[in-house]
Design an enzyme around this catalytic site. Structure first.
Site, PDB file in Angstrom:
ATOM      1  N   ILE A   1       0.828  -1.202   0.000  1.00 56.30           N
ATOM      2  CA  ILE A   1       0.000   0.000   0.000  1.00 56.30           C
ATOM      3  C   ILE A   1       0.864   1.254   0.000  1.00 56.30           C
ATOM      4  O   ILE A   1       0.595   2.221  -0.726  1.00 56.30           O
ATOM      5  CB  ILE A   1      -0.949  -0.016   1.213  1.00 56.30           C
TER       6      ILE A   1
ATOM      7  N   TYR B   1      -2.557  -6.253  17.012  1.00 56.10           N
ATOM      8  CA  TYR B   1      -2.791  -5.512  15.777  1.00 56.10           C
ATOM      9  C   TYR B   1      -4.174  -4.872  15.790  1.00 56.10           C
ATOM     10  O   TYR B   1      -4.329  -3.686  15.484  1.00 56.10           O
ATOM     11  CB  TYR B   1      -2.657  -6.443  14.577  1.00 56.10           C
TER      12      TYR B   1
END
Length: 252
Positions: free
Chosen positions: A18, A146
């Site tokens: 990304i 996360y």
């Protein structure tokens, strides 16, 4: 769309996936881009962009990123916090080292970068875009740290928008399954990765997984003046996956 020519951007975690797609898109939009990552400059990285080897969890490295950006391009008007790591463990299985890694990069790193650029954005026109995750809203199994770290990113985004507007706009993008190395690692946790991928794909109303360019396109819009009335928001970009009920399509 309003041109971004000659404006200056910092993109963390800009070496692959990304982040690399964001670097390429912002360069195409005419911006001057400084990217950073924990490793050396990747092969084939565009000559037009700057690269720094740096760890955003370290305040001294963050100071170097900001100083070098100003020296080479001028003060940044756009910060894209994309750097992130994941550890595939439950809360019970996570170690102190796991905490230091994930929270260090995903939380402290985003905070460090925001704190470092905010003073130079106070005259107006500042723009911060944080890359969060749908995992900060709907938790992935065995990804406790996360998941929690991305929820932090979403909340910090809102706080910055409230505290530092109108000089600074701050928004977050929440990617779903974007086909990067990190996504492949996530699918690899399943007992049958191919079956897990097929099941996940079936839950996407758009009929495909995301590509890094899908997130880069959203960054480009949020960076532009067309999004001038947009701040403090978290935009889910997941092909419609989290809009659906858990009932598998085709069964009813």
């Amino acid at each position: 769309m309003t041109k971004l020519v000659d404006k200056v951007a910092i993109v963390t975690g800009g070496g692959r996936g990304i982040g690399r797609a964001i670097v390429d898109r912002l360069l195409n939009d005419g911006m001057k881009v400084m990217a950073c990552g924990r490793g050396a400059e990747p092969d084939g990285f565009p000559d037009a962009a700057g690269w720094m080897q740096a760890d955003v969890s370290c305040p001294d490295d963050v100071a170097r990123i900001v100083t070098e950006t100003i020296s080479r391009f001028g003060p940044a008007t756009l910060l894209v916090n994309n750097a992130g790591v994941q550890v595939e463990k439950t809360a019970a299985d996570s170690s102190d080292d796991d905490w230091d890694l994930v929270i260090g990069v995903n939380c402290r790193g985003v905070f460090n970068m925001c704190r470092a650029v905010l003073p130079q954005m106070q005259d107006g026109g500042g723009n911060i875009i944080n890359i969060g995750s749908i995992s900060g809203v709907v938790s992935d199994p065995t990804m406790a740290l996360y998941n929690a770290s991305k929820a932090f990113v979403h909340s910090l985004t809102r706080s910055i928008a409230v505290d530092h507007g109108p000089a600074v706009r701050c928004n977050a993008i929440l990617p779903g399954w974007i086909m990067t190395a990190m996504a492949e690692d996530g699918f690899a946790l399943a007992d049958d990765p191919e079956a897990a991928m097929a099941d996940a794909l079936a839950r996407h109303p758009v009929g495909r997984f995301g590509q890094p360019e899908d997130i880069a396109n959203m960054v480009s819009w949020l960076a532009s003046d067309e999004a001038a009335y947009v701040s403090g928001q978290c935009f889910t970009v997941d092909g419609g996956m989290t809009a659906a009920s858990p009932l598998q399509p085709g069964l009813f």
